[in-house]
Design a protein around this motif. Structure first.
Motif, mmCIF file in Angstrom:
data_model
loop_
_atom_site.group_PDB
_atom_site.id
_atom_site.type_symbol
_atom_site.label_atom_id
_atom_site.label_comp_id
_atom_site.label_asym_id
_atom_site.label_seq_id
_atom_site.Cartn_x
_atom_site.Cartn_y
_atom_site.Cartn_z
ATOM 1 N N PRO A 88 -6.706 -10.198 0.236
ATOM 2 C CA PRO A 88 -5.508 -10.999 0.568
ATOM 3 C C PRO A 88 -4.215 -10.292 0.178
ATOM 4 O O PRO A 88 -4.131 -9.695 -0.894
ATOM 5 C CB PRO A 88 -5.686 -12.280 -0.247
ATOM 6 C CG PRO A 88 -7.122 -12.313 -0.634
ATOM 7 C CD PRO A 88 -7.582 -10.892 -0.680
ATOM 8 N N VAL A 89 -3.219 -10.346 1.035
ATOM 9 C CA VAL A 89 -1.909 -9.780 0.738
ATOM 10 C C VAL A 89 -1.338 -10.513 -0.456
ATOM 11 O O VAL A 89 -1.413 -11.734 -0.542
ATOM 12 C CB VAL A 89 -0.982 -9.886 1.957
ATOM 13 C CG1 VAL A 89 0.436 -9.464 1.610
ATOM 14 C CG2 VAL A 89 -1.508 -9.041 3.101
ATOM 15 N N GLY A 90 -0.783 -9.785 -1.403
ATOM 16 C CA GLY A 90 -0.203 -10.372 -2.599
ATOM 17 C C GLY A 90 -1.123 -10.349 -3.800
ATOM 18 O O GLY A 90 -0.788 -10.866 -4.850
ATOM 19 N N PHE A 91 -2.297 -9.729 -3.700
ATOM 20 C CA PHE A 91 -3.207 -9.691 -4.843
ATOM 21 C C PHE A 91 -2.600 -8.856 -5.963
ATOM 22 O O PHE A 91 -1.763 -7.999 -5.735
ATOM 23 C CB PHE A 91 -4.577 -9.109 -4.441
ATOM 24 C CG PHE A 91 -4.624 -7.603 -4.456
ATOM 25 C CD1 PHE A 91 -5.129 -6.927 -5.549
ATOM 26 C CD2 PHE A 91 -4.146 -6.856 -3.393
ATOM 27 C CE1 PHE A 91 -5.159 -5.547 -5.574
ATOM 28 C CE2 PHE A 91 -4.183 -5.480 -3.414
ATOM 29 C CZ PHE A 91 -4.684 -4.815 -4.511
ATOM 30 N N GLU A 92 -3.016 -9.119 -7.147
ATOM 31 C CA GLU A 92 -2.596 -8.350 -8.319
ATOM 32 C C GLU A 92 -3.835 -8.040 -9.142
ATOM 33 O O GLU A 92 -4.770 -8.829 -9.202
ATOM 34 C CB GLU A 92 -1.607 -9.142 -9.175
ATOM 35 C CG GLU A 92 -0.278 -9.397 -8.497
ATOM 36 C CD GLU A 92 0.528 -8.134 -8.229
ATOM 37 O OE1 GLU A 92 0.447 -7.200 -9.031
ATOM 38 O OE2 GLU A 92 1.221 -8.107 -7.204
ATOM 39 N N ASP A 93 -3.856 -6.881 -9.794
ATOM 40 C CA ASP A 93 -4.989 -6.528 -10.677
ATOM 41 C C ASP A 93 -4.873 -7.293 -11.970
ATOM 42 O O ASP A 93 -3.858 -7.472 -12.523
ATOM 43 C CB ASP A 93 -4.990 -5.035 -10.988
ATOM 44 C CG ASP A 93 -5.565 -4.249 -9.815
ATOM 45 O OD1 ASP A 93 -6.326 -4.833 -9.040
ATOM 46 O OD2 ASP A 93 -5.256 -3.050 -9.726
ATOM 47 N N LEU B 29 -12.635 -0.064 -4.120
ATOM 48 C CA LEU B 29 -11.467 0.518 -3.467
ATOM 49 C C LEU B 29 -10.735 1.441 -4.429
ATOM 50 O O LEU B 29 -10.622 1.155 -5.609
ATOM 51 C CB LEU B 29 -10.529 -0.589 -2.979
ATOM 52 C CG LEU B 29 -11.116 -1.562 -1.965
ATOM 53 C CD1 LEU B 29 -10.095 -2.632 -1.605
ATOM 54 C CD2 LEU B 29 -11.597 -0.843 -0.722
ATOM 55 N N ARG B 30 -10.236 2.549 -3.902
ATOM 56 C CA ARG B 30 -9.472 3.512 -4.692
ATOM 57 C C ARG B 30 -8.047 3.526 -4.154
ATOM 58 O O ARG B 30 -7.829 3.541 -2.940
ATOM 59 C CB ARG B 30 -10.094 4.903 -4.545
ATOM 60 C CG ARG B 30 -9.470 5.945 -5.429
ATOM 61 C CD ARG B 30 -10.258 7.241 -5.374
ATOM 62 N NE ARG B 30 -10.096 7.937 -4.109
ATOM 63 C CZ ARG B 30 -9.178 8.871 -3.884
ATOM 64 N NH1 ARG B 30 -8.353 9.232 -4.844
ATOM 65 N NH2 ARG B 30 -9.095 9.459 -2.725
ATOM 66 N N PHE B 31 -7.066 3.500 -5.059
ATOM 67 C CA PHE B 31 -5.650 3.456 -4.690
ATOM 68 C C PHE B 31 -4.927 4.684 -5.214
ATOM 69 O O PHE B 31 -5.258 5.196 -6.277
ATOM 70 C CB PHE B 31 -4.974 2.221 -5.303
ATOM 71 C CG PHE B 31 -5.498 0.925 -4.773
ATOM 72 C CD1 PHE B 31 -4.938 0.344 -3.657
ATOM 73 C CD2 PHE B 31 -6.543 0.272 -5.409
ATOM 74 C CE1 PHE B 31 -5.409 -0.852 -3.169
ATOM 75 C CE2 PHE B 31 -7.023 -0.928 -4.929
ATOM 76 C CZ PHE B 31 -6.463 -1.492 -3.805
ATOM 77 N N THR C 199 3.219 -1.324 0.348
ATOM 78 C CA THR C 199 2.816 -1.861 -0.951
ATOM 79 C C THR C 199 1.309 -1.679 -1.124
ATOM 80 O O THR C 199 0.579 -1.457 -0.152
ATOM 81 C CB THR C 199 3.148 -3.363 -1.076
ATOM 82 O OG1 THR C 199 2.376 -4.078 -0.108
ATOM 83 C CG2 THR C 199 4.632 -3.623 -0.856
ATOM 84 N N ARG C 200 0.869 -1.811 -2.357
ATOM 85 C CA ARG C 200 -0.558 -1.688 -2.662
ATOM 86 C C ARG C 200 -1.367 -2.775 -1.946
ATOM 87 O O ARG C 200 -2.415 -2.500 -1.371
ATOM 88 C CB ARG C 200 -0.739 -1.778 -4.169
ATOM 89 C CG ARG C 200 -2.123 -1.548 -4.626
ATOM 90 C CD ARG C 200 -2.186 -1.549 -6.129
ATOM 91 N NE ARG C 200 -3.582 -1.470 -6.523
ATOM 92 C CZ ARG C 200 -4.011 -1.423 -7.727
ATOM 93 N NH1 ARG C 200 -3.157 -1.446 -8.723
ATOM 94 N NH2 ARG C 200 -5.289 -1.358 -7.998
ATOM 95 N N SER C 201 -0.858 -4.000 -1.958
ATOM 96 C CA SER C 201 -1.595 -5.091 -1.316
ATOM 97 C C SER C 201 -1.620 -4.935 0.202
ATOM 98 O O SER C 201 -2.588 -5.307 0.851
ATOM 99 C CB SER C 201 -1.035 -6.456 -1.723
ATOM 100 O OG SER C 201 0.279 -6.624 -1.282
#
Length: 57
Positions: free
Chosen positions: A52-57, A4-6, A41-43
């Motif tokens: 999942p909503v709330g993921f972090e890198d 995925l690209r953000f 938001t990113r998530s």
């Protein structure tokens, strides 16, 4: 699963569908190279791809 690209981008958001001019706001975009979705938001943007909503890198 594809990578995925953000990115963030300013978009015009219309609170009223009959308005001629919207408010410019920053939104997160997420793409797998085929489809692109956006969210506040990113998530939220990534959640369209099953992340999942709330993921972090």
């Amino acid at each position: 699963m594809r990578q995925l690209r953000f990115w963030k981008e300013a978009v015009e958001v219309f609170e009223d569908e009959n308005a001629d001019v919207g408010e410019e706001q920053i939104r997160w975009f997420c793409s797998d190279g085929i489809s692109t979705f956006f969210g506040e938001t990113r998530s939220e943007a990534a959640s369209h791809f099953g992340v999942p909503v709330g993921f972090e890198d």
